[in-house]
Write a protein that holds these residues in place. Structure first.
Motif, mmCIF file in Angstrom:
data_model
loop_
_atom_site.group_PDB
_atom_site.id
_atom_site.type_symbol
_atom_site.label_atom_id
_atom_site.label_comp_id
_atom_site.label_asym_id
_atom_site.label_seq_id
_atom_site.Cartn_x
_atom_site.Cartn_y
_atom_site.Cartn_z
ATOM 1 N N VAL A 139 -6.646 5.871 -3.115
ATOM 2 C CA VAL A 139 -5.518 6.856 -2.724
ATOM 3 C C VAL A 139 -5.315 7.685 -3.740
ATOM 4 O O VAL A 139 -5.275 7.800 -4.950
ATOM 5 C CB VAL A 139 -4.308 5.935 -2.931
ATOM 6 N N ARG A 190 1.349 4.066 -2.942
ATOM 7 C CA ARG A 190 1.115 5.646 -2.680
ATOM 8 C C ARG A 190 2.249 6.402 -2.914
ATOM 9 O O ARG A 190 2.188 7.239 -3.722
ATOM 10 C CB ARG A 190 0.680 5.834 -0.925
ATOM 11 N N SER A 238 -3.235 11.837 -4.623
ATOM 12 C CA SER A 238 -1.942 12.580 -4.234
ATOM 13 C C SER A 238 -2.058 14.099 -5.210
ATOM 14 O O SER A 238 -2.663 13.947 -6.338
ATOM 15 C CB SER A 238 -0.842 11.832 -5.215
ATOM 16 N N TRP A 281 0.738 -1.240 0.149
ATOM 17 C CA TRP A 281 -0.066 -0.061 0.118
ATOM 18 C C TRP A 281 0.781 1.254 -0.026
ATOM 19 O O TRP A 281 0.457 2.085 -0.755
ATOM 20 C CB TRP A 281 -1.086 0.148 1.110
ATOM 21 N N TYR A 282 1.815 1.061 0.812
ATOM 22 C CA TYR A 282 2.841 2.429 0.900
ATOM 23 C C TYR A 282 3.578 2.664 -0.340
ATOM 24 O O TYR A 282 3.739 3.717 -0.721
ATOM 25 C CB TYR A 282 3.915 2.470 2.129
ATOM 26 N N GLN A 291 2.513 9.381 -5.818
ATOM 27 C CA GLN A 291 3.096 10.663 -5.409
ATOM 28 C C GLN A 291 3.994 11.106 -6.529
ATOM 29 O O GLN A 291 4.191 12.186 -7.128
ATOM 30 C CB GLN A 291 3.747 10.494 -4.175
ATOM 31 N N TYR A 302 -6.700 1.253 -4.727
ATOM 32 C CA TYR A 302 -5.821 0.078 -4.158
ATOM 33 C C TYR A 302 -6.855 -1.084 -3.756
ATOM 34 O O TYR A 302 -7.950 -1.248 -3.482
ATOM 35 C CB TYR A 302 -5.317 0.520 -2.742
#
Length: 182
Positions: free
Chosen positions: A173, A49, A175, A45-46, A53, A156
């Motif tokens: 998600v 993300r 950004s 997940w990170y 970005q 996601y």
């Protein structure tokens, strides 16, 4: 004739040590597998993300490169190459076509740095004439900058649905990147 005594059978089962190591190993392995699956889910997940970005930052830079001439400013009004530049950059990461430009973006406006707290403050729309200076928020010697804002989103999907905390993570998600064009 012997009759079945459940209490006697239960006591014998409690004293029996055969297979105890296998049960302990199974419990430890189940715990370890759960920790590992949750770690994979959170890391993924990170990472996604971070990729999103990166994609929005690349999209802002692509607009700057494609539209960096006075004849193409303001970008959202005069630069027809902006849409292709944004979409190509947004979809250039490992997330590919699953990254999309959020509805209502890109946006563009004139901003100045506020002397009171150093934040960027919107001082005018690109549909109007560019403000001459930053007198509403800062020194009159400052010139407003033309900034573009790009927001993208990604949906996601957890790998281990319903058995890890992956289903508790946000599925949408987003950004947002803001960059000075000129």
């Amino acid at each position: 004739m012997d009759h079945f005594d459940p209490l006697k059978s239960f006591r014998r089962l409690l004293r029996d040590q055969k297979g105890a190591a296998a049960i302990e190993l199974a419990m430890v392995m189940a715990t370890l597998a759960s920790v590992m699956m949750n770690g994979v889910e959170i890391s993924r997940w990170y990472f996604n993300r971070m990729e999103l970005q990166n994609a929005t930052q690349m999209a802002a830079q692509a607009v700057w490169k494609a539209c960096d001439s006075p004849a193409k400013l303001p970008v959202t009004v005069r630069c027809s190459a902006r849409t292709a530049a944004i979409n190509n950059a947004l979809q250039s990461t490992s997330l590919g076509t699953r990254v999309t430009l959020a509805s209502g973006f890109p946006t563009e406006a004139y901003y100045c740095v506020a002397t009171s707290d150093g934040t960027l403050t919107n001082v005018g729309s690109v549909s109007n004439a560019k403000p001459v200076n930053c007198s509403p928020t800062g020194p009159t010697s400052d010139t407003p900058g033309d900034y573009i804002v790009i927001q993208a989103q990604y949906t996601y999907s957890p790998i281990f649905r319903n058995i890890t905390i992956g289903s508790l993570l946000p599925t949408t998600v987003t950004s947002r990147t803001m960059m000075r064009v000129r």
